[in-house]
Scaffold this motif. Structure first.
Motif, PDB file in Angstrom:
ATOM      1  N   LEU A 207      -5.338   6.024   2.872  1.00 52.93           N
ATOM      2  CA  LEU A 207      -4.874   5.040   1.903  1.00 52.93           C
ATOM      3  C   LEU A 207      -5.037   5.609   0.499  1.00 52.93           C
ATOM      4  O   LEU A 207      -6.127   6.016   0.122  1.00 52.93           O
ATOM      5  N   VAL A 208      -3.952   5.598  -0.254  1.00 49.19           N
ATOM      6  CA  VAL A 208      -3.963   6.167  -1.594  1.00 49.19           C
ATOM      7  C   VAL A 208      -4.102   5.079  -2.645  1.00 49.19           C
ATOM      8  O   VAL A 208      -4.900   5.209  -3.585  1.00 49.19           O
ATOM      9  N   ALA A 209      -3.328   4.023  -2.508  1.00 49.01           N
ATOM     10  CA  ALA A 209      -3.327   2.969  -3.516  1.00 49.01           C
ATOM     11  C   ALA A 209      -2.875   1.665  -2.895  1.00 49.01           C
ATOM     12  O   ALA A 209      -2.061   1.668  -1.970  1.00 49.01           O
ATOM     13  N   SER A 210      -3.416   0.570  -3.418  1.00 49.71           N
ATOM     14  CA  SER A 210      -3.056  -0.756  -2.934  1.00 49.71           C
ATOM     15  C   SER A 210      -2.857  -1.684  -4.115  1.00 49.71           C
ATOM     16  O   SER A 210      -3.513  -1.541  -5.148  1.00 49.71           O
ATOM     17  N   ILE A 211      -1.970  -2.638  -3.933  1.00 52.64           N
ATOM     18  CA  ILE A 211      -1.855  -3.738  -4.879  1.00 52.64           C
ATOM     19  C   ILE A 211      -1.876  -5.026  -4.078  1.00 52.64           C
ATOM     20  O   ILE A 211      -1.089  -5.212  -3.157  1.00 52.64           O
TER      21      ILE A 211
ATOM     22  N   GLY B 188      -2.214 -10.824  -5.792  1.00 54.69           N
ATOM     23  CA  GLY B 188      -2.623 -11.371  -7.069  1.00 54.69           C
ATOM     24  C   GLY B 188      -2.510 -10.379  -8.208  1.00 54.69           C
ATOM     25  O   GLY B 188      -2.655 -10.752  -9.376  1.00 54.69           O
ATOM     26  N   GLY B 189      -2.250  -9.107  -7.852  1.00 52.80           N
ATOM     27  CA  GLY B 189      -2.069  -8.089  -8.868  1.00 52.80           C
ATOM     28  C   GLY B 189      -3.198  -7.089  -8.968  1.00 52.80           C
ATOM     29  O   GLY B 189      -3.084  -6.095  -9.672  1.00 52.80           O
ATOM     30  N   ARG B 190      -4.276  -7.324  -8.265  1.00 54.36           N
ATOM     31  CA  ARG B 190      -5.405  -6.378  -8.307  1.00 54.36           C
ATOM     32  C   ARG B 190      -5.015  -5.082  -7.605  1.00 54.36           C
ATOM     33  O   ARG B 190      -4.378  -5.097  -6.555  1.00 54.36           O
ATOM     34  N   THR B 191      -5.431  -3.964  -8.194  1.00 55.24           N
ATOM     35  CA  THR B 191      -5.095  -2.661  -7.635  1.00 55.24           C
ATOM     36  C   THR B 191      -6.359  -1.903  -7.227  1.00 55.24           C
ATOM     37  O   THR B 191      -7.429  -2.089  -7.814  1.00 55.24           O
ATOM     38  N   ASN B 192      -6.215  -1.056  -6.235  1.00 56.66           N
ATOM     39  CA  ASN B 192      -7.306  -0.191  -5.782  1.00 56.66           C
ATOM     40  C   ASN B 192      -6.741   1.205  -5.554  1.00 56.66           C
ATOM     41  O   ASN B 192      -5.592   1.351  -5.125  1.00 56.66           O
ATOM     42  N   TYR B 193      -7.579   2.214  -5.795  1.00 54.05           N
ATOM     43  CA  TYR B 193      -7.134   3.595  -5.654  1.00 54.05           C
ATOM     44  C   TYR B 193      -8.179   4.422  -4.923  1.00 54.05           C
ATOM     45  O   TYR B 193      -9.386   4.206  -5.062  1.00 54.05           O
ATOM     46  N   GLU B 194      -7.686   5.377  -4.179  1.00 55.41           N
ATOM     47  CA  GLU B 194      -8.564   6.380  -3.583  1.00 55.41           C
ATOM     48  C   GLU B 194      -9.146   7.227  -4.710  1.00 55.41           C
ATOM     49  O   GLU B 194      -8.475   7.487  -5.717  1.00 55.41           O
ATOM     50  N   ASP B 195     -10.379   7.647  -4.551  1.00 57.66           N
ATOM     51  CA  ASP B 195     -11.089   8.281  -5.670  1.00 57.66           C
ATOM     52  C   ASP B 195     -10.343   9.491  -6.246  1.00 57.66           C
ATOM     53  O   ASP B 195     -10.328   9.705  -7.468  1.00 57.66           O
ATOM     54  N   SER B 196      -9.723  10.291  -5.395  1.00 58.32           N
ATOM     55  CA  SER B 196      -9.125  11.538  -5.882  1.00 58.32           C
ATOM     56  C   SER B 196      -7.866  11.304  -6.719  1.00 58.32           C
ATOM     57  O   SER B 196      -7.397  12.229  -7.394  1.00 58.32           O
ATOM     58  N   VAL B 197      -7.321  10.092  -6.691  1.00 60.51           N
ATOM     59  CA  VAL B 197      -6.096   9.838  -7.456  1.00 60.51           C
ATOM     60  C   VAL B 197      -6.328   8.906  -8.639  1.00 60.51           C
ATOM     61  O   VAL B 197      -5.408   8.655  -9.420  1.00 60.51           O
TER      62      VAL B 197
ATOM     63  N   THR C  87      -0.028  17.337  -1.856  1.00 62.93           N
ATOM     64  CA  THR C  87       1.076  17.589  -0.934  1.00 62.93           C
ATOM     65  C   THR C  87       0.873  16.825   0.365  1.00 62.93           C
ATOM     66  O   THR C  87      -0.175  16.944   1.009  1.00 62.93           O
ATOM     67  N   ALA C  88       1.860  16.023   0.731  1.00 65.98           N
ATOM     68  CA  ALA C  88       1.743  15.185   1.929  1.00 65.98           C
ATOM     69  C   ALA C  88       3.043  14.411   2.108  1.00 65.98           C
ATOM     70  O   ALA C  88       3.900  14.392   1.221  1.00 65.98           O
ATOM     71  N   VAL C  89       3.154  13.755   3.252  1.00 63.56           N
ATOM     72  CA  VAL C  89       4.177  12.735   3.431  1.00 63.56           C
ATOM     73  C   VAL C  89       3.571  11.417   2.963  1.00 63.56           C
ATOM     74  O   VAL C  89       2.480  11.045   3.395  1.00 63.56           O
ATOM     75  N   TYR C  90       4.289  10.745   2.086  1.00 63.13           N
ATOM     76  CA  TYR C  90       3.807   9.486   1.519  1.00 63.13           C
ATOM     77  C   TYR C  90       4.547   8.328   2.180  1.00 63.13           C
ATOM     78  O   TYR C  90       5.777   8.341   2.286  1.00 63.13           O
ATOM     79  N   TYR C  91       3.774   7.320   2.596  1.00 69.52           N
ATOM     80  CA  TYR C  91       4.314   6.170   3.298  1.00 69.52           C
ATOM     81  C   TYR C  91       4.024   4.896   2.512  1.00 69.52           C
ATOM     82  O   TYR C  91       2.910   4.676   2.040  1.00 69.52           O
TER      83      TYR C  91
ATOM     84  N   ASP D 150       0.823  -1.203   0.000  1.00 69.34           N
ATOM     85  CA  ASP D 150       0.000   0.000   0.000  1.00 69.34           C
ATOM     86  C   ASP D 150       0.860   1.257   0.000  1.00 69.34           C
ATOM     87  O   ASP D 150       1.974   1.253   0.503  1.00 69.34           O
ATOM     88  N   TRP D 151       0.292   2.310  -0.536  1.00 66.85           N
ATOM     89  CA  TRP D 151       0.833   3.658  -0.346  1.00 66.85           C
ATOM     90  C   TRP D 151      -0.220   4.476   0.392  1.00 66.85           C
ATOM     91  O   TRP D 151      -1.376   4.525  -0.016  1.00 66.85           O
ATOM     92  N   TYR D 152       0.206   5.106   1.465  1.00 64.32           N
ATOM     93  CA  TYR D 152      -0.607   6.027   2.234  1.00 64.32           C
ATOM     94  C   TYR D 152      -0.007   7.423   2.118  1.00 64.32           C
ATOM     95  O   TYR D 152       1.142   7.597   1.727  1.00 64.32           O
ATOM     96  N   ARG D 153      -0.790   8.406   2.520  1.00 69.43           N
ATOM     97  CA  ARG D 153      -0.256   9.753   2.638  1.00 69.43           C
ATOM     98  C   ARG D 153      -0.908  10.453   3.821  1.00 69.43           C
ATOM     99  O   ARG D 153      -2.030  10.126   4.225  1.00 69.43           O
ATOM    100  N   GLN D 154      -0.171  11.412   4.345  1.00 69.71           N
ATOM    101  CA  GLN D 154      -0.688  12.210   5.453  1.00 69.71           C
ATOM    102  C   GLN D 154      -0.299  13.654   5.235  1.00 69.71           C
ATOM    103  O   GLN D 154       0.891  14.001   5.215  1.00 69.71           O
TER     104      GLN D 154
END
Length: 115
Positions: free
Chosen positions: A47-51, A54-63, A90-94, A35-39
């Motif tokens: 939560l911004v994005a996940s993989i 199995g390869g399936r991805t999910n994204y937060e709506d704004s991105v 703009t944020a810290v991305y984790y 996952d990628w998060y941001r604060q």
């Protein structure tokens, strides 16, 4: 213990692009998800994005349509390609990875989008 190190953050103008990298100390193929998060200042971590492994991805709506999460050819890297960046990105991305027993976090990398 699993260590994660993010890199690739920086200052970019609105509309520009950045690619964040996350190097994991263990093969990501042993992980359930990455996952990628941001604060942003004064806001909760989101939560911004996940993989999923199995390869399936999910994204937060704004991105959606602007960010892409992917695994590198090496077995221990995760990327976040960010295009058409906006001031509100703009944020810290984790980077975070999950196995059946725990969730592991990197130290974060600052992304600043300027007008």
């Amino acid at each position: 213990q699993v260590q994660l190190v993010e890199s690739g953050g920086g200052l970019v103008q609105a509309g520009g692009s950045l690619t964040l990298s996350c190097t994991v100390s263990r093969s990501i193929f042993s992980m359930n998800a990455m996952d990628w998060y941001r604060q942003a200042p004064g806001k909760q971590r989101e939560l911004v994005a996940s993989i999923i492994n199995g390869g399936r991805t999910n994204y937060e709506d704004s991105v959606k349509g602007r960010f892409t999460i992917s695994r590198g050819n090496a077995k221990n890297t995760v990327f976040l390609q960010m295009n058409s960046l906006k001031l509100e990105d703009t944020a810290v991305y984790y980077c975070s990875v999950r196995d059946p027993y725990a969730t592991y976090w990197g130290q974060g990398t600052q992304v600043t989008v300027s007008s």
